[in-house]
Motif scaffolding. Structure first.
Motif, short mmCIF file in Angstrom:
data_model
loop_
_atom_site.label_atom_id
_atom_site.label_comp_id
_atom_site.label_asym_id
_atom_site.label_seq_id
_atom_site.Cartn_x
_atom_site.Cartn_y
_atom_site.Cartn_z
N ASN A 115 -6.02 5.52 1.94
CA ASN A 115 -7.01 4.81 2.49
C ASN A 115 -6.24 4.02 4.04
OD1 ASN A 115 -9.28 3.20 3.08
ND2 ASN A 115 -9.76 3.20 0.97
N GLU A 128 -1.09 4.18 -1.63
CA GLU A 128 -2.23 4.36 -1.37
C GLU A 128 -2.05 5.09 0.71
OE1 GLU A 128 -5.97 4.32 -0.82
OE2 GLU A 128 -5.44 2.86 -2.47
N PRO A 176 -4.98 -3.82 -0.38
CA PRO A 176 -5.54 -2.99 -1.62
C PRO A 176 -5.69 -3.83 -3.18
CG PRO A 176 -3.34 -2.57 -0.41
CD PRO A 176 -3.37 -3.49 -0.38
N TYR A 227 -6.32 0.15 4.84
CA TYR A 227 -4.87 -0.17 3.92
C TYR A 227 -3.76 -0.42 4.86
CZ TYR A 227 -7.79 -0.55 -0.57
OH TYR A 227 -8.70 -0.48 -1.61
N ALA A 271 0.94 -1.06 0.24
CA ALA A 271 0.27 -0.31 0.12
C ALA A 271 0.86 1.70 0.11
CB ALA A 271 -0.84 -0.33 1.27
#
Length: 136
Positions: A24, A22, A44, A27, A17
């Motif tokens: 979010n 990433e 992810p 994750y 991630a």
């Protein structure tokens, strides 16, 4: 054909991630993810690309002088969680020809089905490659 299994760790999921940028919390953040729909952090969607598996079937298409990746289509059914053991099986789903601007193209579609240790399908990925003649 069986293409192998991969044991998934939380460290692998978080590292992936972070590597792809990433942000979010599902994750990355165990505490935030506990309040989410899965109760824990999950991988992810494109995490499957880093699973250590065998290459799978090669139908030995005898056409053209070059080949390249023609894309993937993935369908997700269940998230991957830390501690999962993901198994994958692949099959040649289709081989077909099309005529493009540069002549005949032969496509090979390999369908890989990923399942967890409970036997539930996690995702199905159709990966396409194409063979063609290159100009001399």
């Amino acid at each position: 054909v069986d293409v192998g299994t991969h044991e998934v760790s939380k460290e692998q999921m978080v590292a992936y991630a972070k590597a792809v940028g990433e942000i979010n919390p599902l994750y990355l953040d165990e505490e935030a993810a506990k309040a989410g729909p899965y109760g824990t952090i999950i991988a992810p969607p494109l995490f499957y690309n880093m699973l250590s598996l065998q290459p799978g079937l090669d139908p030995r298409v005898k056409f053209g002088t070059s080949g390249f990746d023609a894309g993937q289509h993935a369908e997700f059914f269940e998230p991957i969680r830390a501690g999962d053991t993901i198994s994958a099986k692949t099959q040649v789903a289709d081989v077909y020809a099309k005529t493009g601007r540069t002549g005949t193209l032969v496509f090979v579609v390999r369908r890989t089905t990923y399942s967890n240790q409970h036997g539930r399908t996690v995702m199905v990925v159709d990966g396409s490659t194409v063979r063609r003649e290159t100009a001399k």
